[in-house]
Design a protein around this motif. Structure first.
Motif, PDB file in Angstrom:
ATOM      1  N   PRO B 206       0.835  -1.206   0.000  1.00  0.00           N
ATOM      2  CA  PRO B 206       0.000   0.000   0.000  1.00  0.00           C
ATOM      3  C   PRO B 206       0.867   1.253   0.000  1.00  0.00           C
ATOM      4  O   PRO B 206       1.786   1.375   0.798  1.00  0.00           O
ATOM      5  N   ASP B 348       7.383   2.152   7.969  1.00  0.00           N
ATOM      6  CA  ASP B 348       6.541   3.273   8.381  1.00  0.00           C
ATOM      7  C   ASP B 348       6.474   4.337   7.298  1.00  0.00           C
ATOM      8  O   ASP B 348       5.959   5.427   7.534  1.00  0.00           O
ATOM      9  N   ASP B 349       6.984   4.024   6.125  1.00  0.00           N
ATOM     10  CA  ASP B 349       6.984   4.941   4.984  1.00  0.00           C
ATOM     11  C   ASP B 349       7.896   6.139   5.227  1.00  0.00           C
ATOM     12  O   ASP B 349       7.864   7.103   4.462  1.00  0.00           O
ATOM     13  N   LEU B 400       4.971   0.157  12.767  1.00  0.00           N
ATOM     14  CA  LEU B 400       3.976   0.798  13.635  1.00  0.00           C
ATOM     15  C   LEU B 400       3.354  -0.201  14.577  1.00  0.00           C
ATOM     16  O   LEU B 400       2.859   0.153  15.646  1.00  0.00           O
ATOM     17  N   ASP B 401       3.368  -1.477  14.178  1.00  0.00           N
ATOM     18  CA  ASP B 401       2.842  -2.513  15.054  1.00  0.00           C
ATOM     19  C   ASP B 401       3.923  -3.079  15.963  1.00  0.00           C
ATOM     20  O   ASP B 401       3.629  -3.912  16.818  1.00  0.00           O
ATOM     21  N   ARG B 412       7.888  -1.968   2.394  1.00  0.00           N
ATOM     22  CA  ARG B 412       6.502  -1.896   2.856  1.00  0.00           C
ATOM     23  C   ARG B 412       5.949  -3.272   3.187  1.00  0.00           C
ATOM     24  O   ARG B 412       6.191  -4.247   2.471  1.00  0.00           O
ATOM     25  N   THR B 414       3.136  -6.079   3.426  1.00  0.00           N
ATOM     26  CA  THR B 414       1.910  -6.414   2.682  1.00  0.00           C
ATOM     27  C   THR B 414       0.929  -7.258   3.500  1.00  0.00           C
ATOM     28  O   THR B 414      -0.188  -7.450   3.090  1.00  0.00           O
ATOM     29  N   TRP B 415       1.386  -7.793   4.622  1.00  0.00           N
ATOM     30  CA  TRP B 415       0.564  -8.655   5.479  1.00  0.00           C
ATOM     31  C   TRP B 415       0.067  -9.894   4.728  1.00  0.00           C
ATOM     32  O   TRP B 415      -1.049 -10.352   4.928  1.00  0.00           O
ATOM     33  N   THR B 416       0.960 -10.442   3.896  1.00  0.00           N
ATOM     34  CA  THR B 416       0.586 -11.623   3.123  1.00  0.00           C
ATOM     35  C   THR B 416       1.120 -12.881   3.807  1.00  0.00           C
ATOM     36  O   THR B 416       2.222 -12.882   4.340  1.00  0.00           O
ATOM     37  N   TYR B 452       2.161 -10.106  19.877  1.00  0.00           N
ATOM     38  CA  TYR B 452       1.345  -8.973  19.463  1.00  0.00           C
ATOM     39  C   TYR B 452      -0.083  -9.454  19.204  1.00  0.00           C
ATOM     40  O   TYR B 452      -0.403 -10.012  18.138  1.00  0.00           O
ATOM     41  N   PRO B 454      -3.014  -8.331  18.349  1.00  0.00           N
ATOM     42  CA  PRO B 454      -3.881  -8.087  17.179  1.00  0.00           C
ATOM     43  C   PRO B 454      -3.477  -8.854  15.929  1.00  0.00           C
ATOM     44  O   PRO B 454      -4.247  -8.911  14.975  1.00  0.00           O
ATOM     45  N   TYR B 455      -2.281  -9.411  15.902  1.00  0.00           N
ATOM     46  CA  TYR B 455      -1.798 -10.057  14.679  1.00  0.00           C
ATOM     47  C   TYR B 455      -2.265 -11.498  14.604  1.00  0.00           C
ATOM     48  O   TYR B 455      -1.940 -12.323  15.482  1.00  0.00           O
ATOM     49  N   GLY B 456      -2.986 -11.797  13.570  1.00  0.00           N
ATOM     50  CA  GLY B 456      -3.293 -13.184  13.183  1.00  0.00           C
ATOM     51  C   GLY B 456      -3.790 -14.068  14.315  1.00  0.00           C
ATOM     52  O   GLY B 456      -3.365 -15.220  14.414  1.00  0.00           O
ATOM     53  N   GLU B 472     -10.679 -16.617  13.802  1.00  0.00           N
ATOM     54  CA  GLU B 472      -9.560 -16.245  12.908  1.00  0.00           C
ATOM     55  C   GLU B 472      -9.447 -17.302  11.821  1.00  0.00           C
ATOM     56  O   GLU B 472      -9.401 -18.494  12.127  1.00  0.00           O
ATOM     57  N   LYS B 478      -2.041 -21.581  11.289  1.00  0.00           N
ATOM     58  CA  LYS B 478      -1.414 -20.602  12.162  1.00  0.00           C
ATOM     59  C   LYS B 478      -0.933 -21.248  13.456  1.00  0.00           C
ATOM     60  O   LYS B 478       0.179 -20.981  13.924  1.00  0.00           O
TER      61      LYS B 478
END
Lengths: 767, 767
Positions: B206, B348-349, B400-401, B412, B414-416, B452, B454-456, B472, B478
């Motif tokens: 993104p 974080d861009d 950021l996470d 970047r 991609t969360w793939t 973490y 929130p992740y997966g 999930e 997972k």
């Protein structure tokens, strides 16, 4: 009227932490078409934190909301961080923040009839003074206060007891908005709860990037980052927290954040820094200005007191308010754009580092070369002017076209208006002895800008001595403005001992003659074959016509560097005076300028609301009739400047309208920047002292000034009669007293001979 | 077959400047679904300059063109600068350049039937070798050659005599394209004729930003910069040259440039540098690599010779070509992303600076933790691995996470795919003695990534010991992958003397059991209430189902760190062997996986074209039947790897498929990275020498290897019989000889006792 009372009240109640030593009323110009904003800003500050009352317009409907705020609008959407002061076109309105209380948090602004986070407010709850704005938003029941530092804005919100406090941060909101304007944007909640983000917009400035960092005085208890786009064909893979909007990052083109703080027992302070470089730059800018709301407010108040204190003025209250408000409005641009570490995003969209100066942007040069920059040369000579010139030179170095800025903001060129008026700005500064820049690089930049064939018909201008209207629009205006700019280049080159350059540009300075039609007595557009364009109507005003935001009436006077020759071509001073009178007394009943946004403040064909007329009242003095200048100035000041929200007759244009008032009120005006001469008009203040950086003072007095004593009987400089109708810059800088004696009858003998008339000394040099 | 001949020809004709010491055939994998590209790239280079044969697909139709090129396509659109090697999903294809000759310069690619700047070409005109690609484009009559350096690509075009030479630079072109993908882009012709520009895209990554600088060996005689957008509601003001497209800058979302060079009497060389930071970074990267086409080609050829020379292999030609091509494909990612000055754009861009290392990106970790990273740990231990780990740690610092990369490219995320497989990459490197990074920061990052919530579904996983499928998706996969990753964290923590962390994660390493259904003998998804999800079909493959790109058949074997306990739960080794046989011999006539892109290379339910199966053939050895592993490996190698364009049975996945082949051909494989053990399979090469950085050599020999001698009769390490079915990393690093003696009959006694089976030593530590 109420606002004047507020301003007066400020003086009476001023406490040390919020002292307002002078009566500035930031609401002046927020009605009508002044396009000023009432919000909080530091002198030349990067952040203009101000309420937006309506951002629902789409491009061409937006004119009235160019600064986001209209005094009479009944609701406030929120507070955004960037605004132009008095621009005709617009953009900005970046990063809108709106407080919301309670459990229902609307994420749309809504309409005044069906408000979302937008709120009604009572005018009586509003307060505005330099660096401070406050209002009570009735819908959330929040007292909102704003202040600003050099690169920061600070919000303080008092939420109602027992109700959950929220903020909405809306990256969709914008001035001069339209679908597709936001190219890309991001919101990031960083560890520790700081919100950062950015927005890239396709507005007036193409591809403008703005980054921000926002820190809160209370911990974030929750947040939602949402993208309200509905038409994304590919959404990619979803990051952590995919089931909720409490994500650490959201990217998209329609972002809005809901920030939750729970119920608060103290005000929430929100400190926001901007950067044109990156989010790290914004974070560093945030860190560079310490202190809470009150501390920053006090600091900025001190800065304003110091800045405005450059002039001590005695005058009737309304004049004094107008004067200091004008001075305030003349100290907003060119504004800081470089980061605290010196980095800035330049005209090539690349990040550069300013070495030993603060990079500034927001150059509305077609407007401001006339009086704003000369005013800054007097009031901010070293602190501002060297930096302004250095920024212009640096901008040129980063220009893909290799030329100086035309109309630049946030480091980006917009290509708005005409001319290469960075040249007179630089030349005026140089000729007035400002040396905090590389003069050779400056002259190179000026010559390059004046020689760049693809720009505004310059190739044709250089080949033919005028811009042909069948090759380039607004050719008549371009020809005369180029000729004047050329003269300033010649003047600076001569002063630098560069006779080659001086000779070339002194010759070009005469090019205005090629577009002046002696037969009709008007400046006219000429075609490539040498013929005048027909039909010719000196009252016609159209975009892209022969003239720029004006017509032959206004533009035929634009030869500030050689009025004597212009007047000779017009048939002599008597004809000139008669023609000026015809202009001011023109019967406009048969013309309609409602299609032209910037045409306002009409006195006949004299249009004070736009810049081409600004020097015209002073031209009677050039023609040997200074008492007629004195009459016209009274007419203009009284009809075009009132200490009310709708008191400005036209766009303030980043301070040019205001700078005109400051100079005119002091009794002199820089008709031809680059000449080092100020034409004497008549003062509108009883007494004014300019505190010079040398420690000296230059004082203007107006003995006997009253409504009836509207003429200058005599002028004394340091006690000695001054027979001239002008003073020189070095006379001002030397300190002393310029004493006007006012009378009810004109003195028709003073300053009437050729040698006494303005600008007599340097005319010869121009030919 | 023809390609093998080309590769062989290369060896025969190799001149000093273009030596190809080993038979690499970059066309392998460019047909079928290998998704490799044939173009020019330096080892781990930032630029992958390669022909795009078709970019007309829209998102989901693009699978076959993930690398831009398909071997059988009849036309070439042009040459773009970024490509993934073997990705399943895609993006990139940045900055397409196409040569055009003559006076008619089409600005659209067109279709194969109605070509614009697209050109047909003959396959026989194509050449490809490491760092070099050439083709003759019939339509313009241009011989095109490509080479690449570390951060640059260089084009050389021989235009037909007497015809005007042009280039089209198309910023609209992209892989996995769709309307709206280009968020913003710019083209700038700088003084001196260098073209710079940028593109921001909303693709797989993104808001990805890529900048470039392009310098030409011949002067630009003209240019046009065009924006082909039709629906811009506000165009702003026009800059210099408004009447022509020969402007210095063009911004927009659909940019294309026409560059004119007139008729040329010598080839046109085009040197292009990329940067993720800014155009200045691209210009600096351009300046950092000196030399013309031939010089850069020679330099990169040397770099490849050195990189591939890490292994000296004797084998039959097709095997040798497969081997070196696989080694080549295993040296493309993680690729350089940081600029020559150390700056890079991170997750974080924001722009960061790498201190003492080169920042790398393109982390396809779900794929590559298995064999690619262990291969690099052997072949590129210091040069690459410390930098890879440092890049992972730096990425986490800018996340950021606050977690390590998952599937990151161009900085970047991609969360793939799933898992936190940076953990095994780092642990494997650390446990193998690589120390060029901050181990404490690495462990912190691994623990943070594994914690973490929130992740997966990690919050649920930590609370319940498994990921519940009703909370999930892909919960079964997972759970087992997290458990393995946890074990690698425990291993590294223990080695670092952090028993607290080791104990926590060793416990978590057993969580796979919570998702293993002893009754059915399969890994299954479990609901939050503890029940198994029904209905259960071990052959079902669906996106977002209980498994990730697979089903219970493939995933039930994923306990690389505790196969012994898995096998116990499966009912013992005999049942395991029978079950493995059922998997390999499964009758697929009743299943249809055509909807699942990545399911390719099926041998029953063993799916070699995707990663979850990659270690499965080696599991016979864990069950005490190494000869069955030997049989299966022969079956896989012969059916899944051919030295032809369609010779890869599935996506190469940034080198994982290739790394599997390299290890397997050498006779050992890292089933459990983090164990420091390699399971012995059987060699497919006669002899291979690994040149270690210490100067030592580790040599594998396969005495008597032939098609019939397909079994391992005995193994000797440094002349002494090796009874074990595995070797340790320190044994490899010590140098020496691992001598396999091959035979036609299996040795059913070798490596069959518990102590001799793979990974026996560290099993206890896992529980």
């Amino acid at each position: 009227m109420r606002l004047v009372l507020i301003a007066a009240a400020l003086i009476a109640t001023a406490a040390p932490a919020q002292r307002a030593p002078v009566p500035v009323d930031p609401f002046i110009g927020t009605g009508g078409e002044g396009h000023t904003f009432p919000g909080a800003v530091a002198p030349f500050g990067m952040v203009q934190l101000s309420p937006d009352t309506d951002t629902r317009c789409v491009i061409r409907d937006c004119y009235g909301h160019a600064a986001g705020y209209r005094y009479d609008d009944p609701t406030i959407e929120g507070f955004s961080h960037t605004h132009f002061s008095g621009a005709g076109h617009s953009d900005l309105g970046d990063i809108l923040v709106a407080p919301v209380s309670g459990d229902d948090v609307p994420l749309e602004a809504g309409t005044p009839e069906r408000p979302g986070y937008r709120s009604p407010y009572r005018k009586a709850s509003e307060q505005a003074r330099p660096g401070y704005y406050a209002v009570t938003l009735d819908r959330p029941g929040v007292r909102a206060e704003l202040t600003a530092g050099r690169r920061i804005g600070v919000h303080r919100y008092r939420f109602p007891a027992g109700k959950a406090a929220h903020l909405v941060v809306d990256l969709r909101s914008s001035l001069y908005n339209y679908p597709g304007k936001v190219l890309w944007s991001g919101l990031r909640v960083r560890p520790g709860g700081t919100l950062t983000g950015f927005r890239e917009t396709r507005g007036w400035a193409p591809g403008r990037k703005l980054f921000f960092a926002m820190r809160f005085s209370q911990p974030l208890t929750g947040h939602a980052l949402l993208n309200r786009e509905s038409d994304v064909p590919y959404k990619g893979f979803q990051g952590p927290g995919r089931g909720s909007d409490q994500v650490a990052e959201r990217l998209g083109r329609a972002l809005v954040a809901r920030l939750d703080f729970g119920t608060l027992d103290r005000p929430l302070e929100v400190k926001v820094a901007l950067s044109g470089v990156d989010e790290q730059g914004a974070l560093a800018n945030l860190a560079s200005e310490a202190g809470n709301f009150d501390a920053i407010r006090a600091r900025t108040s001190d800065h304003w007191a110091k800045a405005l204190g450059v002039l001590d003025v005695a005058a009737p209250p309304a004049v004094r308010t107008n004067f200091y408000t004008a001075l305030y409005h003349a100290m907003l641009a060119p504004s800081v754009w470089g980061d605290a570490d010196g980095r800035y995003r330049g005209p090539d969209d690349q990040v550069h580092r300013a070495d030993g100066f603060t990079y500034r942007s927001t150059f509305s040069l077609w407007d401001t070369f006339r009086a704003l920059h000369p005013l800054l040369t007097l009031t901010q000579p070293e602190r501002v002017n060297a930096e302004i010139v250095q920024s212009l030179i640096a901008s040129r170095a980063a220009s893909l076209d290799g030329i100086l800025p035309v109309w630049q903001f946030h480091g980006r060129e917009t290509w708005t208006m005409i001319g290469y008026h960075a040249a007179p700005v630089i030349a005026d500064a140089y000729l007035k002895g400002i040396r905090g820049f590389d003069a050779q690089a400056a002259l190179d930049a000026m010559v390059a800008s004046a020689s760049y064939a693809p720009y505004g018909g310059l190739g044709e201008y250089m080949a033919r001595g005028y811009v042909p209207i069948d090759r380039e629009p607004e050719a008549a205006s371009k020809t005369v403005e180029y000729a004047y700019d050329d003269w300033t280049i010649a003047r600076m080159a001569a002063a630098m001992g560069r006779p080659d350059v001086a000779s070339t540009f002194a010759k070009r300075a005469g090019n205005w003659r090629n577009s002046f039609d002696v037969r009709t007595g008007f400046l006219r557009a000429r075609k490539a074959d040498g013929s005048w364009r027909e039909p010719f109507d000196p009252t016609a005003i159209n975009y892209g016509s022969d003239y720029t935001e004006g017509n032959a009436w206004q533009y035929s006077w634009f030869v500030p560097h050689d009025q004597a020759e212009l007047f000779r071509q017009m048939g002599g001073n008597a004809r000139v005076i008669a023609k000026l009178d015809r202009m001011f007394e023109f019967d406009n009943s048969t013309v309609d300028y409602s299609h032209a946004e910037d045409i306002a403040g009409l006195i006949g064909q004299y249009i004070h609301g736009n810049e081409p007329s600004h020097h015209v009242a002073y031209l009677y003095s050039y023609a040997g009739a200074p008492w007629r200048t004195q009459e016209r100035l009274k007419q203009i000041v009284e009809s075009q400047y009132r200490a009310t929200p709708d008191g400005l007759s036209g766009n303030d244009d980043l301070g040019q309208m205001s700078a005109w008032f400051v100079f005119t009120a002091l009794g002199f005006y820089p008709v031809a920047p680059g000449s080092n001469e100020y034409v004497l008009g008549r003062p509108f203040v009883d007494r004014a002292t300019l505190n010079l950086p040398s420690g000296k003072q230059f004082t203007v007095t107006a003995e006997g000034l009253s409504d009836t004593n509207r003429y200058v009987a005599q002028v004394r400089l340091n006690g000695r009669p001054l027979p001239r109708g002008f003073i020189r810059h070095d006379e001002v800088m030397a300190g002393g007293t310029l004493a006007f004696t006012m009378a009810a009858q004109p003195n028709r003998r003073w300053a009437t001979t050729p040698a006494e008339r303005p600008f007599s000394a340097s005319v010869a040099a121009a030919r």
